[in-house]
Design a protein around this motif. Structure first.
Motif, short mmCIF file in Angstrom:
data_model
loop_
_atom_site.label_atom_id
_atom_site.label_comp_id
_atom_site.label_asym_id
_atom_site.label_seq_id
_atom_site.Cartn_x
_atom_site.Cartn_y
_atom_site.Cartn_z
N ASP A 173 8.88 -27.37 -13.33
CA ASP A 173 9.83 -28.17 -12.56
C ASP A 173 9.63 -27.87 -11.08
O ASP A 173 9.95 -26.79 -10.61
CB ASP A 173 11.26 -27.87 -13.00
CG ASP A 173 12.26 -28.94 -12.57
OD1 ASP A 173 11.92 -29.72 -11.66
OD2 ASP A 173 13.35 -29.00 -13.15
N GLU A 174 9.06 -28.83 -10.36
CA GLU A 174 8.78 -28.71 -8.93
C GLU A 174 8.05 -27.43 -8.55
O GLU A 174 8.55 -26.62 -7.77
CB GLU A 174 10.08 -28.83 -8.14
CG GLU A 174 10.84 -30.09 -8.56
CD GLU A 174 11.72 -30.68 -7.48
OE1 GLU A 174 11.69 -30.16 -6.36
OE2 GLU A 174 12.41 -31.66 -7.78
N GLN A 179 12.97 -24.72 -11.56
CA GLN A 179 12.72 -24.95 -10.15
C GLN A 179 12.99 -23.72 -9.28
O GLN A 179 12.16 -23.34 -8.49
CB GLN A 179 13.60 -26.12 -9.72
CG GLN A 179 13.28 -26.66 -8.36
CD GLN A 179 14.15 -27.86 -8.05
OE1 GLN A 179 14.64 -28.54 -8.95
NE2 GLN A 179 14.35 -28.12 -6.79
N SER A 222 14.69 -33.37 -14.53
CA SER A 222 14.96 -32.04 -15.07
C SER A 222 15.67 -32.14 -16.42
O SER A 222 15.40 -31.37 -17.34
CB SER A 222 15.82 -31.22 -14.10
OG SER A 222 15.13 -31.04 -12.89
MG LIG Z 1 15.50 -31.58 -10.91
#
Ligand SMILES: [Mg+2]
Ligand SMILES: Nc1ncnc2c1ncn2[C@@H]1O[C@H](COP(=O)(O)OP(=O)(O)O)[C@@H](O)[C@H]1O
Lengths: 269, 251
Positions: free
Chosen positions: A162-163, A85, A44
């Protein structure tokens, strides 16, 4: 089109945590890259450098060969869109449509452009029917898709997620895969952080493995998930996808995806 | 919470709550410079003893700075006064304005240090148990604790929302005005978000059987030494004394 270059990038948080250490990475326009690695390995932190949310404490970041140290995040945002995320730490508007329109609006697009971009982005993630809903009335999976639409609407040449599949139901994951495929077909650069090795092996042409703020492996799925690389994966607490393990057990070579496994089996006859 | 809490951590939660309350109301009541600065120094010393000095200083700066900057700007330039120090455009900066701004600043810091120290050194559940033991209705105790627990989340949420807006092109670098404009869109969601948080947290506390009637085990010993009781009363009397002195114009 935007090519990203990171040259010897290091980053230390104000509290002294070293999150990145000598990262060299080039991501060409139109590539699809997955970043994997255990929690805390710096994924991240790394992607927050792509649009200047964080500035490197060592090294430099270039967009199309130009150092962006002096370019504001607000300007870099037109080139690199980042979906974070946790949807609940991003959504702020009381209406789905307003949330999606926020990006194109701050980028100064015209009213008709904003409307078209909002409509297309909502359609891409399958949220057209929810345009007037309150984001918090949507389930988690759809809120996550909303944050993706909010970035798609900006039409940036580079899209970072992010994810994107964490916490998604199966339909959500399929939807994310479809959106990514659309972006790749469009020639846009797609970069995603993920813990899902199966998803990563099937949807990206290049995989970057991080550990302790450094890049441990970088290559196509067949290389990163090949048996010789397993000890490196293990050092970052990653397991190769199931298909890769089956393929190795059957001595079929590197078969990172089910498709590759089936093909290898068929070829052996 | 550190693995080995300091003696300050181990004080009875109510004692720490009284210290925080007397510190923050005291700073407000006393005004001027000496009182609030003394309170700041005491809180910083306590934080040092508790091993949270650096963290407290940072969080208190973070929390206070946005308010502090606006207070300073507004009061320096809008306070009527006779001694003009300098001018920016049509605005006069007066000595009276600067004085008022500085006084407000030391108060703000004294208050945020007092409250921050309490939050950093107190286990919320210990505070609930202690309040309940003293006959505070469980529901009121939850809300108090759920609110305190929500503060760090609130800060994190504000940071993340603002980050996501910057990633979508919102300009928050540059002039003071740009920064303030950047803050405005997150005020609503952060407040609503933390209200939901408080609600969720009190539900969570409740589902962990906090409201079940009848006696429960205390999971750990809750000391309340005689001297702590005395200290609380002394602090309380000092606060009342300061308020009376202030109101009657003696200080
Ligand atoms: Mg992360
Ligand atoms: N705001 C922050 N302040 C201090 N340290 C941080 C912060 N954010 C992340 N870190 C630390 O930096 C390292 C990398 O974190 P991160 O980039 O979030 O990793 P990942 O996304 O791979 O899980 C971790 O050790 C993490 O604890």
């Amino acid at each position: 089109m935007t090519r990203l270059d990171l040259e010897g990038v290091g980053f230390v948080y104000p509290d002294g945590t070293r999150a990145l250490d000598g990262v060299d990475l080039t991501i060409g326009a139109g590539e699809s890259v997955a970043i994997v690695g255990q929690n805390g390995s710096g994924k991240s932190t790394l992607v927050r450098h792509f649009n200047g949310l964080l500035r490197p404490t060592d090294g430099r970041i270039l967009h199309d060969g130009e150092d962006v140290a002096d370019v504001r995040t607000a300007a870099l945002a037109a080139r690199v869109g980042i979906v974070f995320q946790n949807p609940d730490r991003q959504i702020f508007a009381g209406k789905v449509r307003t949330e999606v329109a926020f990006g194109p609006k701050t980028l100064g697009r015209s009213a008709t452009d904003i409307e078209a971009a909002t409509r297309d982005a909502l359609a891409a993630v399958g949220l057209s029917d929810a345009a007037d809903a309150n984001p918090y009335d949507l389930g988690y999976s759809r809120r996550k898709l909303l944050t993706i639409a909010s970035v798609l609407a900006m039409g940036t040449p580079v899209v970072v997620l992010d994810e994107p599949t964490t916490g998604q139901d199966a339909r959500g994951v399929a939807r994310v895969q479809q959106v990514l495929a659309g972006l790749v077909a469009d020639g846009r650069t797609v970069i995603a952080i993920s813990h899902d090795m199966r998803f990563v092996a099937g949807s990206f042409s290049r995989i970057v493995v991080m550990g302790g703020g450094r890049i441990l492996l970088d290559g196509p799925p067949a290389e990163v998930f090949a048996e010789p690389a397993w000890p490196v994966l293990a050092s970052s607490y990653l397991e190769p996808p199931y298909a890769a393990r089956v393929g190795a057990r059957l001595a079929l070579g590197s078969t990172p995806t089910e498709t590759a496994l089936v093909e290898a089996l068929a070829a052996r006859g | 919470m550190p693995v080995t809490p300091s003696p300050y951590h181990r004080l009875n939660p109510l004692t720490k709550a009284v210290i925080a309350t007397v510190g923050s109301i005291g700073a407000f009541v006393l005004g001027g410079y000496v009182g609030p600065i003394a309170i700041m120094v005491i809180m910083l010393l306590l934080a040092w003893r508790a091993g949270v000095l650096a963290r407290l200083a940072r969080v208190s700066l973070l929390l206070t700075l946005p308010i502090a900057i606006s207070v300073v700007l507004v009061s320096v330039f809008t306070r009527a006064g006779t001694t003009v120090l300098f001018q920016i455009g049509p605005f006069d900066a007066t000595a009276e304005g600067v004085d008022f701004a500085l006084q407000t600043l030391v108060r703000l810091f004294a208050i945020s240090l007092s409250i921050g120290l309490f939050i950093m050194t107190t286990e919320p559940r210990a505070f609930v148990f202690d309040l309940e033991r003293r006959g505070v209705p469980p529901r009121a105790a939850f809300i108090a604790v759920a609110t305190i627990e929500a503060v760090p989340t609130l800060v994190e949420r504000a940071t993340m929302i603002s980050e996501s807006q910057r990633a979508r092109g919102l300009d928050t670098e540059g002039s003071f005005l740009t920064r303030v404009r950047g803050l405005l869109p997150i005020v609503g969601p952060v407040i609503i978000g933390s209200l939901t948080d408080v609600e969720e947290r009190s539900l969570a506390l409740e589902s962990r059987a906090f409201s079940r009637p009848g006696r429960r085990h205390l999971l750990w010993a809750m000391p309340d030494e005689g001297w702590e009781r005395v200290l609380r009363w002394v602090l309380f009397v000092l606060l009342v004394g300061a308020a009376v002195a202030r109101l009657t114009g003696r200080i």
